[in-house]
Motif scaffolding. Structure first.
Motif, PDB file in Angstrom:
ATOM      1  N   ASN A 167     -16.153  -6.409  35.426  1.00 18.34           N
ATOM      2  CA  ASN A 167     -16.498  -5.390  34.065  1.00 18.34           C
ATOM      3  C   ASN A 167     -15.266  -4.455  34.198  1.00 18.34           C
ATOM      4  O   ASN A 167     -15.001  -3.926  34.971  1.00 18.34           O
ATOM      5  CB  ASN A 167     -17.807  -4.644  34.317  1.00 18.34           C
ATOM      6  CG  ASN A 167     -18.560  -3.507  33.506  1.00 18.34           C
ATOM      7  OD1 ASN A 167     -17.890  -2.610  33.853  1.00 18.34           O
ATOM      8  ND2 ASN A 167     -18.842  -3.715  32.228  1.00 18.34           N
TER       9      ASN A 167
ATOM     10  N   ASN B  64     -15.555  -1.007  26.907  1.00 18.44           N
ATOM     11  CA  ASN B  64     -15.871  -1.229  27.907  1.00 18.44           C
ATOM     12  C   ASN B  64     -16.588  -2.836  27.739  1.00 18.44           C
ATOM     13  O   ASN B  64     -16.965  -3.383  26.122  1.00 18.44           O
ATOM     14  CB  ASN B  64     -17.816  -0.650  27.617  1.00 18.44           C
ATOM     15  CG  ASN B  64     -18.744  -0.946  28.939  1.00 18.44           C
ATOM     16  OD1 ASN B  64     -18.688  -2.461  29.731  1.00 18.44           O
ATOM     17  ND2 ASN B  64     -19.459   0.087  29.003  1.00 18.44           N
ATOM     18  N   SER B  65     -16.167  -3.788  28.798  1.00 15.36           N
ATOM     19  CA  SER B  65     -16.711  -5.619  28.793  1.00 15.36           C
ATOM     20  C   SER B  65     -16.426  -6.068  29.802  1.00 15.36           C
ATOM     21  O   SER B  65     -16.712  -5.777  30.853  1.00 15.36           O
ATOM     22  CB  SER B  65     -14.814  -5.613  28.242  1.00 15.36           C
ATOM     23  OG  SER B  65     -14.543  -7.181  27.476  1.00 15.36           O
ATOM     24  N   THR B  66     -16.737  -7.275  29.656  1.00 18.05           N
ATOM     25  CA  THR B  66     -17.972  -7.537  30.843  1.00 18.05           C
ATOM     26  C   THR B  66     -16.784  -9.030  30.522  1.00 18.05           C
ATOM     27  O   THR B  66     -16.772  -9.996  29.188  1.00 18.05           O
ATOM     28  CB  THR B  66     -19.197  -8.264  30.732  1.00 18.05           C
ATOM     29  OG1 THR B  66     -20.091  -6.977  31.242  1.00 18.05           O
ATOM     30  CG2 THR B  66     -19.368  -8.887  31.698  1.00 18.05           C
TER      31      THR B  66
ATOM     32  N   THR C 167     -16.154  -5.672  40.249  1.00 18.48           N
ATOM     33  CA  THR C 167     -16.490  -6.694  40.012  1.00 18.48           C
ATOM     34  C   THR C 167     -16.616  -7.480  41.853  1.00 18.48           C
ATOM     35  O   THR C 167     -16.568  -6.893  42.566  1.00 18.48           O
ATOM     36  CB  THR C 167     -15.729  -8.285  40.256  1.00 18.48           C
ATOM     37  OG1 THR C 167     -15.812  -9.238  40.172  1.00 18.48           O
ATOM     38  CG2 THR C 167     -14.802  -8.039  41.498  1.00 18.48           C
TER      39      THR C 167
ATOM     40  N   THR D  44     -16.801  -7.771  24.504  1.00 14.99           N
ATOM     41  CA  THR D  44     -16.535  -6.418  25.028  1.00 14.99           C
ATOM     42  C   THR D  44     -17.185  -5.583  23.877  1.00 14.99           C
ATOM     43  O   THR D  44     -17.038  -5.962  22.475  1.00 14.99           O
ATOM     44  CB  THR D  44     -14.921  -6.642  24.062  1.00 14.99           C
ATOM     45  OG1 THR D  44     -14.232  -7.784  24.912  1.00 14.99           O
ATOM     46  CG2 THR D  44     -14.078  -5.540  24.708  1.00 14.99           C
TER      47      THR D  44
END
Length: 710
Positions: free
Chosen positions: A345, A322-324, A365, A303
């Protein structure tokens, strides 16, 4: 007169001058004296007992007295220096400065117990070791520090004042260990700690706005009963450097760099999430924080955050996220009870005030799976907010494909409002799908409006104000323009129950059979294991055309269906009054009609592949078949997609009586068979010219049964 004699006479004061000198010597002011009066005052001061005020005054300002006074001051200064050195050696200065620091920390709500304290005058260094920190009000333990080494500047250390300003220039903290705990009501053990206002205040003794701060090897223990979280932040390293030392103190910012590695987080007693790393860069002051970059890496997610926190006293923040997220790792580690697979994401903005927050973002996704539910090209966008575990979000979800078990939706679009508390949720909105597929049938152009779905205590309830489908294909039948209203359902412990207020369809076509629409009211549905039972109080069937026969509309009461997994349908209903059945004319058959057709105890079965079987007790009121008039008849009817059987029929035909069995083929090239016993009976009464004659009945009975193959 000689010249010398005249000079001597001029140096002797005149009587007038003597009076003036005497007046000056009697003055008690500090007014400057004339030279002659000054000489007289000095002579009077040298006497054992001066006689004039000026002589007495000059007695204390002699060179001897000045010398003695100077020596006294020097001795006093030496004594003061010796006293300061002795006080420093004996620890009085250490204790004094330590007291100043403790008083300053007390203004932040912290009680400090310092076991070792040492100061050095050059450089201005303070070393503290074995420090225990407590909440001043409650006595709760906040933390401990192994060592603090600080370079300080103390303004007016020896001034006659009870207050001091201790300004940090350099601070190094080693071995910090802190405890941050929240109870079940969300109260923190740090709740009484506060930062004094940035305004000028002489009672704020501890100033750090220009300090260079270095934190090494810190550990923070975290526990939150309200959110069922616990863990440790390890290997914490942080530096704080003034951004601009010359800026006004009220607005001065400090650059901050922070890192933590190999940290641990535990949620709700599940296995720990290890190897959590955090890095951060930003600027802070006493009231505000600017997060230039905060990166959190863990096995579950990576993140990136940036934004602003406006008020430390009441956290107000605005963060860009902005997080994966690795949903596979999240499912395995957190043991959510739902098996998740895929990577998503998250991009958005989070703003908040304390525990209240607002979100505006999206989740994307390429592929996602959760306990048999699969999504492809899934996008969720929305706006909403919440407080604690409660949330309320308006959004839109789009997926190229959604599949759940044998059920599949293509080009799905879901809009509406979702609210919940983490374990429970409620959705209000609309669902659209280009196609819905299931082994038992397919739906095209599906629309569900005014939809409600709610999950609570392991039970799922749902409803829809209106359901529409452009086309339905099931059991070999094509149904057009399906409409349903007022749908309610509930799924719990593997059982689904549902009700429908009304359902209507357009034309239904299947293997040469056409039904001009269906409508039913008060439908109930119960699905358990591999069978779904459907009942309705009343079923209205439009005109039917099948194998050259035409039937008008039907009203059927008490319809009960059992739909099995795999597509098999079994059903029964109340008696059916079909009225008149018209038979179409062909090249081999002149057509006709059958009146007062009634089916009692009907039972039917529909198999996958357009196969069906209908059985009932059939009764006819009469009619015409080609050129043959038929009377009333009864039979046990069995109809399939290839033939119609009339078993044990009993019919009045051709003025006689017939009984037997008949099979009529409806398939192309099929053979029809009739096996019957026939008897001819007639009775007529004739009148001729007013004379009445009785005609005796003529009886004819076949001596043996006749058989025909058509």
């Amino acid at each position: 007169m000689p010249v010398d004699d005249r000079d001597d006479k001029s140096s002797v004061p005149s009587p007038e001058d003597k009076r003036e000198i005497k007046a000056e010597l009697q003055s008690e002011t500090d007014k400057p004296l004339s030279p002659a009066a000054e000489v007289a005052a000095e002579r009077d001061a040298d006497r054992a007992e001066p006689k004039t005020p000026q002589g007495k005054h000059r007695r204390w300002l002699t060179r001897r007295n000045a010398l003695i006074a100077t020596l006294g001051i020097v001795v006093l200064l030496v004594l003061l220096v010796l006293t300061a050195i002795v006080a420093y050696r004996l620890g009085y200065v250490d204790r004094y400065i330590a007291g100043q620091i403790k008083d300053t920390l007390a203004q932040y709500g912290i009680r400090a117990d310092i076991k070792f304290f040492e100061t050095k005058f050059s450089p201005r260094t303070v070393e503290m070791r074995d420090i225990e920190l407590y909440d001043e009000k409650t006595g709760e333990r906040l933390g401990k520090i192994d060592r603090i080494l600080a370079t300080v500047r103390i303004d007016d250390l020896f001034a006659l004042s009870l207050h001091r300003d201790v300004k940090l220039q350099d601070l190094q903290v080693d071995g910090l260990e802190a405890w941050v705990n929240f109870d079940a009501e969300g109260n923190s053990n740090w709740r009484n700690i506060h930062i004094p206002p940035p305004e000028s205040n002489q009672r704020i003794l501890f100033s750090y706005s220009t300090a260079h701060v270095q934190l090494n090897g810190a550990v923070i223990h975290y526990g939150d009963q309200l959110h069922e979280l616990s863990g440790e932040a390890r290997n914490i390293v942080a530096t704080v450097v003034p951004d601009d030392p010359n800026a006004p103190e009220a607005s001065r910012m400090n650059k901050v760099e922070f890192s933590s590695t190999n940290s641990t987080l535990i949620y709700d007693g599940r296995p720990a999430i290890d190897h959590i790393d955090i890095t951060a860069r930003g600027r802070i002051n006493q009231t505000r924080a600017e997060i230039q970059e905060l990166v959190l890496r863990s096995p579950i997610a990576e993140t990136h955050l940036s934004g602003v926190m406006d008020d430390w006293r009441r956290p107000q923040y605005k963060l860009d996220v902005n997080s994966t997220v690795d949903l596979t790792q999240a499912s395995d580690i957190l043991q959510t009870g739902t098996t998740l697979r895929g990577v998503g994401n998250i991009i958005g903005t989070v703003t908040g005030d304390g525990s209240k927050y607002q979100v505006d973002g999206s989740f994307k996704t390429d592929a996602l799976a959760a306990d048999g539910v699969r999504l492809q090209a899934f996008t969720l966008s929305g706006q909403g907010g919440g407080e604690g575990k409660s949330y309320n979000i308006n959004g839109r979800a789009v997926a190229d494909l959604l599949s759940a078990g044998d059920f599949q939706l293509n080009m799905v679009q879901i809009t509406g409002n979702v609210m919940g508390t983490g374990t429970d949720f409620r959705w209000l909105g609309e669902l659209r799908a280009a196609a819905a597929r299931h082994p038992s049938g397919n739906i095209a152009g599906l629309i569900l409006s005014d939809v409600t779905a709610e999950s609570r205590d392991d039970a799922l309830t749902y409803s829809a104000g209106h359901i529409a489908a452009a086309r339905l294909t099931a059991a070999g039948a094509n149904v057009g323009n399906l409409q349903a209203s007022d749908f309610h359902g509930r799924t719990e412990n593997g059982t689904t129950t549902a009700t429908l207020s009304n359902i209507q369809t357009g034309a239904i076509a299947s293997s040469g059979t056409r039904v001009n629409g269906l409508s039913a009211n008060n439908i109930s549905i119960v699905s358990r294991a591999n069978v779904t039972n459907i009942e309705t109080d009343n079923l209205r069937v439009g005109g039917i055309e099948a194998s050259g026969a035409k039937v008008g509309s039907l009203n059927i009461a008490g319809v009960r269906l059992a739909v099995y997994q795999g597509g098999r349908i079994e059903g029964q209903s109340g008696d059916i009054n079909a009225g008149t059945v018209a038979l179409a004319r062909t090249k081999d058959f002149a057509g006709g009609h059958v009146d007062s057709v009634r089916l009692t105890h009907p039972v039917f079965v529909v198999e996958p592949g357009s196969r069906y079987r209908v059985s009932a007790d059939l009764s006819l009121g009469g009619g015409v078949l080609g050129q043959i008039n038929i009377g009333s008849a009864r039979a046990a009817l069995v109809a399939t997609n290839s033939e119609v059987q009339l078993n044990n029929f009993d019919a009045n035909i051709l003025g006689g009586h017939a009984a037997g069995n008949a099979t009529v083929s409806t398939a192309r090239g099929g053979a029809s068979r009739v096996a019957t016993n026939f008897s001819d009976r007639s009775h007529a009464r004739k009148r001729r010219g007013g004379i009445e004659r009785d005609a005796r009945p003529i009886q004819h009975r076949a001596r043996k049964p006749s058989h025909a193959r058509i």
